[in-house]
Motif scaffolding. Structure first.
Motif, short mmCIF file in Angstrom:
data_model
loop_
_atom_site.label_atom_id
_atom_site.label_comp_id
_atom_site.label_asym_id
_atom_site.label_seq_id
_atom_site.Cartn_x
_atom_site.Cartn_y
_atom_site.Cartn_z
N LEU A 1 -85.40 -1.07 -94.12
CA LEU A 1 -84.40 -0.23 -94.76
C LEU A 1 -83.15 -1.03 -95.13
CD1 LEU A 1 -84.71 2.89 -92.43
CD2 LEU A 1 -85.51 2.72 -94.80
N ALA A 2 -82.75 -1.93 -94.24
CA ALA A 2 -81.56 -2.76 -94.50
C ALA A 2 -81.80 -3.68 -95.69
CB ALA A 2 -81.20 -3.56 -93.26
N MET A 3 -82.97 -4.30 -95.75
CA MET A 3 -83.27 -5.22 -96.85
C MET A 3 -83.37 -4.48 -98.17
SD MET A 3 -85.81 -8.12 -95.24
CE MET A 3 -87.06 -6.99 -94.59
N ASP A 4 -83.91 -3.28 -98.15
CA ASP A 4 -83.97 -2.50 -99.37
C ASP A 4 -82.56 -2.20 -99.90
OD1 ASP A 4 -86.67 -2.41 -99.76
OD2 ASP A 4 -86.96 -0.48 -98.76
N ASP A 5 -81.63 -1.93 -98.99
CA ASP A 5 -80.24 -1.70 -99.40
C ASP A 5 -79.64 -2.94 -100.04
OD1 ASP A 5 -80.16 0.91 -98.63
OD2 ASP A 5 -78.79 0.64 -96.93
N GLY B 1 -90.63 -9.91 -105.00
CA GLY B 1 -90.21 -10.03 -106.39
C GLY B 1 -88.74 -10.37 -106.52
N HIS B 2 -87.94 -9.83 -105.62
CA HIS B 2 -86.50 -10.10 -105.60
C HIS B 2 -86.21 -11.49 -105.03
CE1 HIS B 2 -82.20 -9.36 -105.09
NE2 HIS B 2 -82.32 -9.63 -103.80
N LEU B 3 -86.84 -11.82 -103.91
CA LEU B 3 -86.53 -13.07 -103.21
C LEU B 3 -87.05 -14.31 -103.92
CD1 LEU B 3 -87.15 -11.92 -99.53
CD2 LEU B 3 -84.96 -12.17 -100.71
N LEU B 4 -88.09 -14.15 -104.74
CA LEU B 4 -88.67 -15.29 -105.43
C LEU B 4 -88.01 -15.55 -106.79
CD1 LEU B 4 -92.43 -14.78 -104.54
CD2 LEU B 4 -90.95 -16.64 -103.78
N GLU B 5 -86.96 -14.81 -107.11
CA GLU B 5 -86.23 -15.09 -108.34
C GLU B 5 -85.62 -16.48 -108.27
OE1 GLU B 5 -83.40 -11.99 -108.83
OE2 GLU B 5 -84.89 -10.47 -109.38
N ASP B 6 -85.53 -17.14 -109.40
CA ASP B 6 -85.02 -18.51 -109.45
C ASP B 6 -83.62 -18.59 -108.86
OD1 ASP B 6 -85.15 -21.25 -110.20
OD2 ASP B 6 -83.89 -20.82 -111.93
N GLY B 7 -83.43 -19.55 -107.94
CA GLY B 7 -82.14 -19.77 -107.32
C GLY B 7 -81.82 -18.87 -106.16
N ARG B 8 -82.71 -17.95 -105.81
CA ARG B 8 -82.43 -17.01 -104.73
C ARG B 8 -82.51 -17.69 -103.36
NH1 ARG B 8 -79.95 -12.68 -105.70
NH2 ARG B 8 -81.51 -11.75 -107.06
N ILE B 9 -83.66 -18.30 -103.06
CA ILE B 9 -83.86 -18.99 -101.78
C ILE B 9 -84.12 -20.45 -102.06
CG2 ILE B 9 -85.20 -19.08 -99.64
CD1 ILE B 9 -83.76 -16.41 -100.07
N GLU B 10 -83.28 -21.32 -101.53
CA GLU B 10 -83.41 -22.76 -101.77
C GLU B 10 -83.28 -23.53 -100.46
OE1 GLU B 10 -81.67 -23.44 -106.21
OE2 GLU B 10 -80.17 -23.00 -104.67
N GLY B 11 -83.75 -24.77 -100.49
CA GLY B 11 -83.65 -25.64 -99.32
C GLY B 11 -84.90 -25.66 -98.48
N ILE B 12 -85.80 -24.71 -98.69
CA ILE B 12 -87.08 -24.66 -97.99
C ILE B 12 -88.16 -24.35 -99.01
CG2 ILE B 12 -86.18 -23.93 -95.74
CD1 ILE B 12 -86.96 -21.04 -96.50
N SER B 13 -89.40 -24.58 -98.62
CA SER B 13 -90.52 -24.13 -99.42
C SER B 13 -90.74 -22.66 -99.08
CB SER B 13 -91.78 -24.94 -99.10
OG SER B 13 -91.65 -26.26 -99.54
N ILE C 1 -78.33 -8.86 -103.73
CA ILE C 1 -78.10 -10.17 -103.13
C ILE C 1 -79.35 -10.64 -102.38
CG2 ILE C 1 -75.63 -9.75 -102.92
CD1 ILE C 1 -76.06 -9.25 -99.92
N GLY C 2 -79.37 -11.94 -102.08
CA GLY C 2 -80.49 -12.52 -101.36
C GLY C 2 -80.34 -12.38 -99.86
N PHE C 3 -81.44 -12.54 -99.16
CA PHE C 3 -81.48 -12.41 -97.70
C PHE C 3 -82.81 -12.94 -97.21
CE2 PHE C 3 -82.72 -8.58 -99.93
CZ PHE C 3 -84.04 -8.45 -99.53
N LEU C 4 -82.88 -13.21 -95.92
CA LEU C 4 -84.14 -13.54 -95.26
C LEU C 4 -84.12 -12.88 -93.88
CD1 LEU C 4 -84.73 -17.34 -96.05
CD2 LEU C 4 -86.06 -15.39 -96.89
N PRO C 5 -85.18 -12.18 -93.51
CA PRO C 5 -85.23 -11.57 -92.18
C PRO C 5 -85.64 -12.59 -91.12
CG PRO C 5 -87.24 -11.06 -93.37
CD PRO C 5 -86.36 -11.84 -94.32
N VAL C 6 -84.99 -12.52 -89.97
CA VAL C 6 -85.36 -13.34 -88.81
C VAL C 6 -85.49 -12.38 -87.63
CG1 VAL C 6 -84.85 -15.39 -87.44
CG2 VAL C 6 -83.97 -15.21 -89.79
N HIS C 7 -86.56 -11.59 -87.65
CA HIS C 7 -86.84 -10.59 -86.62
C HIS C 7 -85.72 -9.55 -86.52
CE1 HIS C 7 -90.19 -13.10 -86.05
NE2 HIS C 7 -89.65 -13.96 -85.22
N ASP C 8 -84.76 -9.73 -85.58
CA ASP C 8 -83.70 -8.73 -85.44
C ASP C 8 -82.41 -9.17 -86.11
OD1 ASP C 8 -82.98 -10.76 -83.74
OD2 ASP C 8 -82.50 -9.48 -82.04
#
Length: 437
Positions: A382-386, A221-233, A393-400
């Motif tokens: 836990l980190a992403m929830d913070d 719900g947070h990451l799909l907000e408009d303008g949050r993640i761009e440049g990829i599908s 702010i926006g973020f994307l996890p890449v494993h570690d």
């Protein structure tokens, strides 16, 4: 633009299309967009009724009942195709037989559109492929979907209807996400190294599964907000757990986060971090990755209640190639076997076991790579929830690792450190501070 081969340069007779750009940086088609202006609707009709219908009629295959289906597939296909082209990007789509029935209009409508637009020289294609390669002594498979791009003829047709790449957002609404799909997956144990694991059923009344699912949905719900993640599908995240058919399974094996199926698998993008930094924008800014140095080794220290020195590089051992040390640790922890890695890593192995003598007991510890991946994923949760609740702010996890907008690196690093502390304290273990960079 982000330094890609300009779309029109790829059409020059004396030029060569950058196939790596097409496949690595091509944007996945979600087929969920739609035209929003009279001009765009007219363009869709021109292709569905003026290109596909005549093509099928010439072959004696036109059925009036299919015309509506042609519109259903052309609209989202054109949306994704042109929106990618506006950013000098190719589009990617699975064209294997099993994928087609799920597309708008169905398999036959997609086949008709593809053939007719190709024959009319409105689209160019690069075929997909499946290739095998060796990694750490195991056979891995890499696949690439079919890449598409509009030809100058299609761009001219669009312009004749008043649709220009420079103002495409006024004519087409982009895909806002995939059709509803599970954000939680459970997989059975693999039968062998060469076979893919089968999906396992999830009890709809399982409270742990519900908790995990709700957590992923909150992130999405947070990451799909408009303008949050761009440049990829991007269509959200999912979590995948393994060994769901094994005795004692209780959502404690694997559990890593992955991009939604059908969208861009940014976490597995060819070229890794450099490629992600080239295309992804978070909160409107270029991105940086903040990762845990030797994450699984650090987690193992915590599980065994051993002190860990975050001030030194865990891979830097005297007179040993750092790359070899990292490779040996990756293999040894992945296989729970300190003897793994072969003769080429013997020096790194000896130095590693001297620095970390407890690794000699790996086979008896009963801590597998799936266990370590689970703890890693929970720390990231836990980190992403913070980052979501405390900083917005926006973020994307890449494993570690966590990818964030440049300027937010310290917030991500602190969130990871806090995640480590809370994860181990929550299990009655002493907190451990990781080396984050």
């Amino acid at each position: 633009m982000h330094g890609f081969t300009p779309m029109m340069d790829l059409f020059r007779p004396d030029g060569v299309a950058d196939r790596r750009d097409a496949r690595t940086f091509g944007r996945s088609m979600l087929l969920g967009g739609a035209p929003t202006s009279p001009q765009a609707n007219a363009l869709v009709s021109a292709i569905a009724e003026g290109v596909i219908c005549p093509y099928k009629a010439q072959r004696g295959q036109l059925r009036h009942s299919s015309v509506r289906k042609y519109h259903q597939i052309v609209a989202p296909f054109l949306t994704d195709l042109l929106r990618a082209a506006a950013d000098d990007r190719w589009s990617k789509l699975a064209t294997n037989t099993n994928a087609l029935p799920d597309y708008p209009g169905g398999a036959e409508a997609f086949k008709a559109m593809r053939a007719a637009m190709g024959a009319a020289e409105l689209i160019d294609e690069l075929p997909g492929y499946t290739r095998s390669y060796q990694m750490f002594g195991e056979t891995q498979t890499r696949t690439s979907r079919t890449s598409f791009r509009p030809t100058p003829k299609l761009l001219q047709l669009a312009e004749s209807h008043g649709v220009h790449l420079r103002d495409l957002k006024a004519h087409f609404r982009a895909s806002t996400g995939l059709r509803p799909r599970a954000v939680l997956e459970a997989r059975a144990a693999k039968d062998s190294k060469k076979t893919a694991p089968k999906a396992a059923e999830i009890d709809p009344n399982d409270p742990v599964a519900s908790f995990i699912r709700e957590g992923v949905q909150a992130l999405n719900g947070h990451l799909l907000e408009d303008g949050r993640i761009e440049g990829i599908s991007f269509a959200g995240l999912r979590r995948v757990f393994c060994n769901a058919d094994q005795p004692g399974f209780s959502w404690q094996w694997h559990g890593r986060y992955y991009s939604a199926r059908g969208a861009d698998a940014y976490e597995a993008m060819e070229g890794g971090q450099a490629s992600r930094q080239r295309v992804i924008r978070i909160d409107g800014h270029p991105v940086a990755e903040v990762d845990i140095s030797a994450a699984h080794l650090t987690i193992l220290h915590g599980l065994l209640e051993l002190p860990f020195d975050a001030s030194t590089d865990p891979y830097a051992l005297d007179s040993v190639d750092r790359v070899h040390v990292k490779k040996w640790l990756t293999i040894a922890l992945g296989a729970a076997d300190p003897t793994a890695g072969g003769a080429t890593l013997s020096k790194a192995r000896a130095a590693g076991l001297e620095r970390y003598p407890f690794l000699k007991d790996l086979p008896a510890l009963g801590i597998s790579a799936l266990d370590l991946q689970y703890h890693e994923a929970e720390i990231m949760r836990l980190a992403m929830d913070d980052l979501r609740t405390l900083h917005g702010i926006g973020f994307l996890p890449v494993h570690d690792a966590l990818m964030v907008a440049t300027g937010n690196e310290e917030k991500a690093a602190q969130a990871i450190r806090s995640g480590f502390q809370r994860h181990f304290e929550g299990r009655g273990l002493p907190p451990i501070i990781p080396r984050v960079r």
